[in-house]
Every structure is written in structure tokens, then in C-alpha cells.
Design a protein around this motif. Structure first.
Motif, PDB file in Angstrom:
ATOM      1  N   GLU A 122     -46.408  80.048  25.651  1.00  0.00           N
ATOM      2  CA  GLU A 122     -47.251  79.055  24.994  1.00  0.00           C
ATOM      3  C   GLU A 122     -47.478  79.384  23.516  1.00  0.00           C
ATOM      4  OE1 GLU A 122     -50.173  82.030  26.843  1.00  0.00           O
ATOM      5  OE2 GLU A 122     -48.231  81.122  27.332  1.00  0.00           O
ATOM      6  N   ILE A 123     -47.526  80.662  23.181  1.00  0.00           N
ATOM      7  CA  ILE A 123     -47.694  81.058  21.785  1.00  0.00           C
ATOM      8  C   ILE A 123     -46.417  80.774  20.999  1.00  0.00           C
ATOM      9  CG2 ILE A 123     -48.099  82.998  20.226  1.00  0.00           C
ATOM     10  CD1 ILE A 123     -50.613  82.102  21.657  1.00  0.00           C
ATOM     11  N   MET A 124     -45.276  81.080  21.597  1.00  0.00           N
ATOM     12  CA  MET A 124     -43.999  80.755  20.947  1.00  0.00           C
ATOM     13  C   MET A 124     -43.894  79.256  20.705  1.00  0.00           C
ATOM     14  SD  MET A 124     -41.450  83.149  23.199  1.00  0.00           S
ATOM     15  CE  MET A 124     -42.032  84.710  23.836  1.00  0.00           C
ATOM     16  N   LEU A 125     -44.248  78.469  21.716  1.00  0.00           N
ATOM     17  CA  LEU A 125     -44.179  77.014  21.589  1.00  0.00           C
ATOM     18  C   LEU A 125     -45.123  76.496  20.507  1.00  0.00           C
ATOM     19  CD1 LEU A 125     -44.089  76.010  25.360  1.00  0.00           C
ATOM     20  CD2 LEU A 125     -42.236  75.663  23.710  1.00  0.00           C
ATOM     21  N   SER A 126     -46.248  77.137  20.331  1.00  0.00           N
ATOM     22  CA  SER A 126     -47.209  76.698  19.314  1.00  0.00           C
ATOM     23  C   SER A 126     -46.581  76.703  17.927  1.00  0.00           C
ATOM     24  CB  SER A 126     -48.440  77.607  19.315  1.00  0.00           C
ATOM     25  OG  SER A 126     -49.077  77.604  20.570  1.00  0.00           O
ATOM     26  N   VAL A 127     -45.834  77.767  17.618  1.00  0.00           N
ATOM     27  CA  VAL A 127     -45.198  77.879  16.302  1.00  0.00           C
ATOM     28  C   VAL A 127     -43.995  76.945  16.205  1.00  0.00           C
ATOM     29  CG1 VAL A 127     -44.081  79.451  14.674  1.00  0.00           C
ATOM     30  CG2 VAL A 127     -46.011  80.253  16.059  1.00  0.00           C
ATOM     31  N   LEU A 128     -43.165  76.932  17.231  1.00  0.00           N
ATOM     32  CA  LEU A 128     -41.968  76.091  17.217  1.00  0.00           C
ATOM     33  C   LEU A 128     -42.328  74.606  17.106  1.00  0.00           C
ATOM     34  CD1 LEU A 128     -39.975  77.889  20.046  1.00  0.00           C
ATOM     35  CD2 LEU A 128     -39.367  77.878  17.611  1.00  0.00           C
ATOM     36  N   THR A 129     -43.341  74.180  17.830  1.00  0.00           N
ATOM     37  CA  THR A 129     -43.741  72.779  17.809  1.00  0.00           C
ATOM     38  C   THR A 129     -44.203  72.356  16.422  1.00  0.00           C
ATOM     39  OG1 THR A 129     -44.352  72.830  20.150  1.00  0.00           O
ATOM     40  CG2 THR A 129     -45.298  71.064  18.822  1.00  0.00           C
ATOM     41  N   VAL A 130     -45.035  73.173  15.802  1.00  0.00           N
ATOM     42  CA  VAL A 130     -45.502  72.850  14.449  1.00  0.00           C
ATOM     43  C   VAL A 130     -44.326  72.764  13.479  1.00  0.00           C
ATOM     44  CG1 VAL A 130     -46.774  73.746  12.460  1.00  0.00           C
ATOM     45  CG2 VAL A 130     -47.830  73.765  14.723  1.00  0.00           C
ATOM     46  N   ALA A 131     -43.469  73.770  13.522  1.00  0.00           N
ATOM     47  CA  ALA A 131     -42.367  73.851  12.562  1.00  0.00           C
ATOM     48  C   ALA A 131     -41.476  72.622  12.618  1.00  0.00           C
ATOM     49  CB  ALA A 131     -41.552  75.112  12.815  1.00  0.00           C
ATOM     50  N   GLU A 132     -41.199  72.109  13.807  1.00  0.00           N
ATOM     51  CA  GLU A 132     -40.287  70.978  13.937  1.00  0.00           C
ATOM     52  C   GLU A 132     -41.008  69.634  13.852  1.00  0.00           C
ATOM     53  OE1 GLU A 132     -37.023  71.794  13.768  1.00  0.00           O
ATOM     54  OE2 GLU A 132     -38.057  73.696  13.493  1.00  0.00           O
ATOM     55  N   TRP A 133     -42.188  69.542  14.388  1.00  0.00           N
ATOM     56  CA  TRP A 133     -42.921  68.271  14.390  1.00  0.00           C
ATOM     57  C   TRP A 133     -43.307  67.860  12.972  1.00  0.00           C
ATOM     58  CZ3 TRP A 133     -48.116  67.636  17.577  1.00  0.00           C
ATOM     59  CH2 TRP A 133     -48.445  66.273  17.662  1.00  0.00           C
ATOM     60  N   ILE A 134     -43.739  68.809  12.150  1.00  0.00           N
ATOM     61  CA  ILE A 134     -44.083  68.487  10.763  1.00  0.00           C
ATOM     62  C   ILE A 134     -42.868  67.943  10.029  1.00  0.00           C
ATOM     63  CG2 ILE A 134     -44.455  69.676   8.542  1.00  0.00           C
ATOM     64  CD1 ILE A 134     -46.892  70.971   9.716  1.00  0.00           C
ATOM     65  N   TYR A 135     -41.706  68.534  10.271  1.00  0.00           N
ATOM     66  CA  TYR A 135     -40.498  68.059   9.592  1.00  0.00           C
ATOM     67  C   TYR A 135     -40.101  66.664  10.077  1.00  0.00           C
ATOM     68  CZ  TYR A 135     -39.394  71.923   6.545  1.00  0.00           C
ATOM     69  OH  TYR A 135     -39.415  72.820   5.512  1.00  0.00           O
ATOM     70  N   LEU A 136     -40.240  66.407  11.350  1.00  0.00           N
ATOM     71  CA  LEU A 136     -39.970  65.058  11.857  1.00  0.00           C
ATOM     72  C   LEU A 136     -40.903  64.049  11.210  1.00  0.00           C
ATOM     73  CD1 LEU A 136     -38.559  63.123  13.898  1.00  0.00           C
ATOM     74  CD2 LEU A 136     -40.392  63.697  15.504  1.00  0.00           C
ATOM     75  N   ASP A 137     -42.173  64.394  11.095  1.00  0.00           N
ATOM     76  CA  ASP A 137     -43.156  63.450  10.556  1.00  0.00           C
ATOM     77  C   ASP A 137     -42.853  63.056   9.118  1.00  0.00           C
ATOM     78  OD1 ASP A 137     -44.655  62.994  12.797  1.00  0.00           O
ATOM     79  OD2 ASP A 137     -46.529  63.764  11.976  1.00  0.00           O
ATOM     80  N   TRP A 138     -42.437  64.013   8.292  1.00  0.00           N
ATOM     81  CA  TRP A 138     -42.179  63.629   6.905  1.00  0.00           C
ATOM     82  C   TRP A 138     -40.812  62.976   6.733  1.00  0.00           C
ATOM     83  CZ3 TRP A 138     -38.039  64.911   4.068  1.00  0.00           C
ATOM     84  CH2 TRP A 138     -37.413  66.142   4.232  1.00  0.00           C
ATOM     85  N   ALA A 139     -39.825  63.394   7.532  1.00  0.00           N
ATOM     86  CA  ALA A 139     -38.457  62.922   7.313  1.00  0.00           C
ATOM     87  C   ALA A 139     -38.150  61.579   7.978  1.00  0.00           C
ATOM     88  CB  ALA A 139     -37.468  63.978   7.804  1.00  0.00           C
ATOM     89  N   ALA A 140     -38.701  61.343   9.164  1.00  0.00           N
ATOM     90  CA  ALA A 140     -38.309  60.174   9.955  1.00  0.00           C
ATOM     91  C   ALA A 140     -38.441  58.840   9.217  1.00  0.00           C
ATOM     92  CB  ALA A 140     -39.102  60.143  11.262  1.00  0.00           C
ATOM     93  N   PRO A 141     -39.504  58.618   8.431  1.00  0.00           N
ATOM     94  CA  PRO A 141     -39.619  57.317   7.765  1.00  0.00           C
ATOM     95  C   PRO A 141     -38.543  57.053   6.709  1.00  0.00           C
ATOM     96  CG  PRO A 141     -41.760  58.426   7.880  1.00  0.00           C
ATOM     97  CD  PRO A 141     -40.716  59.438   8.249  1.00  0.00           C
ATOM     98  N   TYR A 142     -37.797  58.091   6.332  1.00  0.00           N
ATOM     99  CA  TYR A 142     -36.863  57.956   5.216  1.00  0.00           C
ATOM    100  C   TYR A 142     -35.407  58.148   5.630  1.00  0.00           C
ATOM    101  CZ  TYR A 142     -41.307  58.536   2.872  1.00  0.00           C
ATOM    102  OH  TYR A 142     -42.607  58.387   2.483  1.00  0.00           O
ATOM    103  N   GLU A 143     -35.138  58.062   6.928  1.00  0.00           N
ATOM    104  CA  GLU A 143     -33.780  58.276   7.405  1.00  0.00           C
ATOM    105  C   GLU A 143     -32.790  57.312   6.753  1.00  0.00           C
ATOM    106  OE1 GLU A 143     -31.403  58.649  11.681  1.00  0.00           O
ATOM    107  OE2 GLU A 143     -33.396  57.739  11.596  1.00  0.00           O
TER     108      GLU A 143
END
Length: 217
Positions: A122-143
Motif C-alpha cells: 500500500e505504501i508503494m502504491l501510494s507513491v506510484l499512484t501519485v506519480a502517474e495520476w498527476i501526469y495523466l491529469d495535466w497531460a490528458a486534456p492536451y493529447e
């Protein structure tokens, strides 16, 4: 509300700042100066080794094979197309493959190492989720802008948008949401603290990227 949605809501200010940043705004507009992009990529490339080790450890700690497979497939993407993107982009920008780690880089590297060495999924997932979800949030609208940009901008957007990457983030969130249900109050507080710290460090990294990292030639 899912656990990951609740965690995100606790850090909404930092999350919004990281996903609606002057740095990424300039990147998607194609107006980001090449020195800032080069410095950013040199620093971001320093994350890859630690990220690969963390993701591989999470795959090893997944409760079932079905839980592990999407993570293993994502591992192949990081070690293949994304790694190649970095090397091609840094060569095109005529800079060294990596630079000297900045304090913001070191801080996130340390967080990844701590998560991996915790031995806790769960601790590993906490970091991995943030790292990828933040990038999806900023990038997705501009694909849709990616094709009109130099590849070092455009491919960075497409690597973090689209159906495939959306699926990666959904997988990581789903794994963390499921794990959350098994945790006691103490473990949930630790996950919350890790998630919160990861978001703050992501924001700090974008702030430093916008200010400009020294570029190693």
C-alpha cells in the motif's frame, strides 16, 4: 467516494498547482524554452531507475498474478518506449543524458526508496499512484496538440495520455482502493502521509522545473 479520490481531496491545493502549472502550460503550448525542457528531462530521467525498482517491487508484492500483470506490463513500457524517449530527446536537445540531481529530485528519489524498502504494497502504491495520476491529469486534456509540437514536447504528452495510460492510472488507483479496505487506522494514516508527501514533492519539482534546472552539457 473511493479511497484514492478521498486522498486526492485532502491535497487539492497542491494537486491543482501541480496539474495546472506554468511549466506544463508552456510545454503544451510549445513555448517552453529548450533549456528548461532539457534541464527538466535530465532531472526526470534520474527518477527512472528508482521508479523501475519501486514498480518492480510493487509487482512482486501484488497479492495475485492478476493483480501483478498490469504492473509488469507497465514496467515494460517504462523500460522500453519511455526510456527511449528520454535518450532521443536529450540527444536532440544536445545535452548530456543526465545531470547532477537537484534537491527536489533527491527528495523524490528518497521517497521512492523509502516506499520500496518498506516492503508494504500500500505504501508503494501510494507513491506510484501519485506519480502517474498527476501526469495523466495535466497531460490528458492536451493529447490532441501533441502532433503539432516538436517530439520532445509532443511525445511526452502522449506518453501520459490516451486509453493505455488512463488504464495504468485506473489500475494503480484500483489496487490502492482495494488495499485501503484491508488497512487499520494506523496504516491508513501512513498511506495518507505518504500520498500527501508525494503530491507536495511533485509540486515542488514542477516549481523547480519552471525556475530552471542547471543543464549539464
Amino acid at each position: 467516494m473511493t479511497a484514492t479520490a478521498q486522498l486526492q481531496s485532502l491535497v487539492s491545493d497542491d494537486w491543482h498547482a501541480a496539474t495546472h502549472h506554468a511549466f506544463t502550460d508552456a510545454l503544451v503550448d510549445g513555448t517552453l524554452c529548450t533549456d528548461k525542457m532539457a534541464g527538466y528531462l535530465q532531472q526526470d530521467y534520474l527518477f527512472v531507475e528508482g521508479f523501475v525498482r519501486l514498480l518492480a517491487s510493487a509487482v512482486a508484492h501484488a497479492p495475485t498474478l492478476a493483480d501483478a500483470v498490469p504492473g509488469a506490463q507497465f514496467l515494460g513500457l517504462i523500460c522500453g518506449p519511455e526510456n527511449t524517449y528520454f535518450l532521443r530527446s536529450l540527444e536532440a536537445l544536445d545535452v548530456a543524458p543526465t545531470g547532477v540531481a537537484a534537491p527536489e529530485t533527491v527528495a523524490f528519489q528518497q521517497l521512492m526508496d523509502e516506499a520500496r524498502m518498506s516492503g508494504r504494497y500500500e505504501i508503494m502504491l501510494s507513491v506510484l499512484t501519485v506519480a502517474e495520476w498527476i501526469y495523466l491529469d495535466w497531460a490528458a486534456p492536451y493529447e490532441d496538440r501533441a502532433e503539432d509540437l516538436p517530439f520532445w514536447f509532443g511525445e511526452w504528452i502522449t506518453l501520459h495520455a490516451g486509453e493505455g495510460f488512463t488504464g495504468v492510472v485506473s489500475y494503480l488507483r484500483g489496487q490502492l482502493d482495494t488495499a485501503w479496505e484491508t488497512l487499520d487506522d494506523t496504516a491508513r494514516k501512513e498511506v495518507t502521509a505518504t500520498f500527501t508527501k508525494a503530491v507536495k514533492l511533485e509540486r515542488a519539482f514542477f516549481d523547480a522545473s519552471w525556475a530552471g534546472f542547471p543543464v549539464a552539457k
